[in-house]
Design a protein around this motif. Structure first.
Motif, PDB file in Angstrom:
ATOM      1  N   ALA A  72      15.479   4.598   0.049  1.00  0.00           N
ATOM      2  CA  ALA A  72      15.891   5.728   0.879  1.00  0.00           C
ATOM      3  C   ALA A  72      16.748   6.719   0.109  1.00  0.00           C
ATOM      4  CB  ALA A  72      16.642   5.227   2.108  1.00  0.00           C
ATOM      5  N   GLY A  73      17.425   6.236  -0.911  1.00  0.00           N
ATOM      6  CA  GLY A  73      18.295   7.116  -1.685  1.00  0.00           C
ATOM      7  C   GLY A  73      19.749   6.904  -1.297  1.00  0.00           C
ATOM      8  N   ILE A  83       0.819  -1.214   0.000  1.00  0.00           N
ATOM      9  CA  ILE A  83       0.000   0.000   0.000  1.00  0.00           C
ATOM     10  C   ILE A  83       0.857   1.270   0.000  1.00  0.00           C
ATOM     11  CG2 ILE A  83      -1.910  -1.156   1.164  1.00  0.00           C
ATOM     12  CD1 ILE A  83      -1.092   0.177   3.733  1.00  0.00           C
ATOM     13  N   ALA A  84       2.137   1.140   0.335  1.00  0.00           N
ATOM     14  CA  ALA A  84       3.050   2.284   0.290  1.00  0.00           C
ATOM     15  C   ALA A  84       4.358   1.822  -0.337  1.00  0.00           C
ATOM     16  CB  ALA A  84       3.277   2.856   1.686  1.00  0.00           C
ATOM     17  N   PRO A  85       4.374   1.656  -1.647  1.00  0.00           N
ATOM     18  CA  PRO A  85       5.518   1.037  -2.331  1.00  0.00           C
ATOM     19  C   PRO A  85       6.837   1.780  -2.167  1.00  0.00           C
ATOM     20  CG  PRO A  85       3.595   1.151  -3.771  1.00  0.00           C
ATOM     21  CD  PRO A  85       3.279   1.980  -2.575  1.00  0.00           C
ATOM     22  N   THR A  86       6.786   3.074  -1.896  1.00  0.00           N
ATOM     23  CA  THR A  86       8.032   3.831  -1.764  1.00  0.00           C
ATOM     24  C   THR A  86       8.489   3.967  -0.311  1.00  0.00           C
ATOM     25  OG1 THR A  86       6.837   5.939  -1.660  1.00  0.00           O
ATOM     26  CG2 THR A  86       7.503   5.154  -3.842  1.00  0.00           C
ATOM     27  N   ALA A  87       7.737   3.396   0.629  1.00  0.00           N
ATOM     28  CA  ALA A  87       8.114   3.486   2.043  1.00  0.00           C
ATOM     29  C   ALA A  87       9.286   2.556   2.336  1.00  0.00           C
ATOM     30  CB  ALA A  87       6.920   3.135   2.933  1.00  0.00           C
ATOM     31  N   VAL A  88      10.186   3.023   3.168  1.00  0.00           N
ATOM     32  CA  VAL A  88      11.395   2.267   3.489  1.00  0.00           C
ATOM     33  C   VAL A  88      11.148   1.266   4.620  1.00  0.00           C
ATOM     34  CG1 VAL A  88      13.771   2.454   4.309  1.00  0.00           C
ATOM     35  CG2 VAL A  88      12.869   4.154   2.704  1.00  0.00           C
ATOM     36  N   GLN A  89      10.357   1.661   5.609  1.00  0.00           N
ATOM     37  CA  GLN A  89      10.201   0.847   6.811  1.00  0.00           C
ATOM     38  C   GLN A  89       9.706  -0.572   6.545  1.00  0.00           C
ATOM     39  OE1 GLN A  89      11.485   1.652   9.507  1.00  0.00           O
ATOM     40  NE2 GLN A  89      10.699   0.109  10.924  1.00  0.00           N
ATOM     41  N   PRO A  90       8.743  -0.793   5.646  1.00  0.00           N
ATOM     42  CA  PRO A  90       8.318  -2.180   5.414  1.00  0.00           C
ATOM     43  C   PRO A  90       9.467  -3.090   4.985  1.00  0.00           C
ATOM     44  CG  PRO A  90       6.727  -0.657   4.473  1.00  0.00           C
ATOM     45  CD  PRO A  90       7.899   0.161   4.899  1.00  0.00           C
ATOM     46  N   GLN A  91      10.386  -2.562   4.182  1.00  0.00           N
ATOM     47  CA  GLN A  91      11.521  -3.370   3.729  1.00  0.00           C
ATOM     48  C   GLN A  91      12.444  -3.711   4.894  1.00  0.00           C
ATOM     49  OE1 GLN A  91      11.556  -4.569   0.700  1.00  0.00           O
ATOM     50  NE2 GLN A  91       9.754  -3.370   0.080  1.00  0.00           N
ATOM     51  N   ARG A  92      12.633  -2.759   5.796  1.00  0.00           N
ATOM     52  CA  ARG A  92      13.482  -3.031   6.957  1.00  0.00           C
ATOM     53  C   ARG A  92      12.870  -4.111   7.838  1.00  0.00           C
ATOM     54  NH1 ARG A  92      14.999   3.141   8.963  1.00  0.00           N
ATOM     55  NH2 ARG A  92      16.048   3.810   7.047  1.00  0.00           N
ATOM     56  N   VAL A  93      11.565  -4.016   8.049  1.00  0.00           N
ATOM     57  CA  VAL A  93      10.884  -5.017   8.875  1.00  0.00           C
ATOM     58  C   VAL A  93      10.950  -6.382   8.201  1.00  0.00           C
ATOM     59  CG1 VAL A  93       8.690  -5.691   9.913  1.00  0.00           C
ATOM     60  CG2 VAL A  93       9.378  -3.282   9.912  1.00  0.00           C
ATOM     61  N   MET A  94      10.736  -6.412   6.890  1.00  0.00           N
ATOM     62  CA  MET A  94      10.817  -7.684   6.172  1.00  0.00           C
ATOM     63  C   MET A  94      12.200  -8.295   6.307  1.00  0.00           C
ATOM     64  SD  MET A  94       8.555  -7.550   2.667  1.00  0.00           S
ATOM     65  CE  MET A  94       8.809  -5.859   2.162  1.00  0.00           C
ATOM     66  N   ALA A  95      13.228  -7.470   6.236  1.00  0.00           N
ATOM     67  CA  ALA A  95      14.594  -7.987   6.366  1.00  0.00           C
ATOM     68  C   ALA A  95      14.786  -8.659   7.717  1.00  0.00           C
ATOM     69  CB  ALA A  95      15.594  -6.851   6.185  1.00  0.00           C
ATOM     70  N   LEU A  96      14.314  -8.020   8.793  1.00  0.00           N
ATOM     71  CA  LEU A  96      14.453  -8.614  10.124  1.00  0.00           C
ATOM     72  C   LEU A  96      13.663  -9.914  10.238  1.00  0.00           C
ATOM     73  CD1 LEU A  96      14.148  -5.402  12.325  1.00  0.00           C
ATOM     74  CD2 LEU A  96      16.220  -6.727  11.867  1.00  0.00           C
ATOM     75  N   ALA A  97      12.456  -9.921   9.702  1.00  0.00           N
ATOM     76  CA  ALA A  97      11.639 -11.141   9.755  1.00  0.00           C
ATOM     77  C   ALA A  97      12.328 -12.278   9.002  1.00  0.00           C
ATOM     78  CB  ALA A  97      10.258 -10.867   9.170  1.00  0.00           C
ATOM     79  N   HIS A  98      12.910 -11.960   7.859  1.00  0.00           N
ATOM     80  CA  HIS A  98      13.607 -12.999   7.082  1.00  0.00           C
ATOM     81  C   HIS A  98      14.838 -13.520   7.827  1.00  0.00           C
ATOM     82  CE1 HIS A  98      11.142 -12.956   3.558  1.00  0.00           C
ATOM     83  NE2 HIS A  98      11.392 -11.701   3.259  1.00  0.00           N
TER      84      HIS A  98
END
Length: 318
Positions: A178-179, A143-158
């Motif tokens: 993030a750039g 729902i927020a494809p450009t948001a950084v936080q979901p990717q960080r959370v996914m990394a920790l879960a993985h």
């Protein structure tokens, strides 16, 4: 006393006469002077019922957004309070209620909904359910494809699920979103690389760039570099970074205690709990470096402090 079909008492003057011979006169009286419609009490009841149906139908659309916002805010405050007390299951329930009641309001604010989903995901991780966390984080990213936080959370879960490739891919995506040169994203990628034990030299380059970009650097960044240096076998350098990180974090915790009486007890407990988890990780890392240096007593002390403050990689506290 007789009662009508709604259960209300019928006044005595309306009772049917017992003498049947008076029935014709009563009937005549009704024909001449009484009305066939409902009495005053029934009309009042009818009006009340109609108002009860009509007014909510007219008012509800106007007040429901405020009600939704109120319930959502109340639920989030309860989540903070319960997370601060370590009641993770209850905090997850509060977050679920907040997201559900946010409903149409959050649909108009996808970034905010994504943030709440990530918050719940982190609670799921700490509660020992990385799969549920991954579901939340995946929805947050959708729902927020450009948001950084979901990717960080996914990394920790993985990482917790043991999928190093997926963890590294998510951390890489976070840096891209993030750039270039973003300190937080670089620190995160460096730490994920350290956790899975891959690309340690690249991890060191990441955290060096992050430290340069953040000025004096944060205790969390120094902890990351100290951990990476430990994994690279550079124990003295690691110990220097970890000492500085722990000292700075302890000072931050002391400053938090000064907030007592100025913020709610729930918010203070939440902040202190977060600070203690950070210190748990740092003490664990320093314990590992001390073990590598043969400093057995200091290592045992650090590892004991880490356990006391909640260090537990299976719950994302690493």
């Amino acid at each position: 006393m007789n009662y009508d079909r709604l259960g209300f008492p019928i006044p005595p003057e309306f009772d049917r006469p017992a003498d049947q011979s008076s029935a014709p006169a009563a009937a005549a009286g009704r024909t001449r002077g009484s009305r066939s419609g409902p009495g005053p009490a029934k009309r009042i009841i009818l009006v009340a019922v109609l108002l009860g149906l009509i007014i909510p139908a007219l008012v509800a659309p106007a007040v429901m957004p405020a009600v939704r916002l109120g319930v959502m805010q109340w639920s989030l405050e309860r989540a903070i309070l319960r997370e601060g007390r370590g009641s993770l299951g209850a905090a997850i329930d509060d977050m679920t209620r907040a997201i559900a009641w946010g409903g149409p309001l959050l649909e108009k604010e996808p970034v905010e909904k994504s943030r709440l989903l990530c918050w719940r995901a982190m609670l799921q991780i700490e509660n020992g359910d990385p799969s549920a966390a991954l579901t939340d984080a995946t929805q947050a990213a959708a729902i927020a494809p450009t948001a950084v936080q979901p990717q960080r959370v996914m990394a920790l879960a993985h990482v917790i699920r043991g999928d190093a490739d997926a963890a590294l891919a998510a951390a890489e995506t976070a840096v891209e979103l993030a750039g270039p040169g973003h300190p937080e994203a670089l620190n995160h990628r460096a730490y994920i690389r350290a956790l899975v034990g891959r690309g340690l030299e690249a991890a060191l380059a990441d955290i060096e760039t992050a430290l340069e970009g953040s000025g004096e650097g944060s205790p969390e960044f120094l902890d990351t570099r100290g951990f990476v240096l430990h994994l690279l076998g550079r124990q003295q350098e690691a110990l220097a970074d970890l000492n500085t990180a722990i000292d700075a974090s302890q000072e931050q915790r002391r400053r938090l205690l000064l907030l007592s009486g100025h913020v709610t007890d729930g918010e203070l407990a939440y902040r202190l709990r977060t600070a203690d988890h950070g210190l748990a990780v740092m003490h664990h890392h320093r314990g590992l470096a001390c073990l590598a240096l043969g400093l057995q007593r200091q290592a045992e002390q650090d590892l004991a402090i880490a356990d006391k403050k909640g260090f537990d990689p299976s719950r994302g506290i690493f």
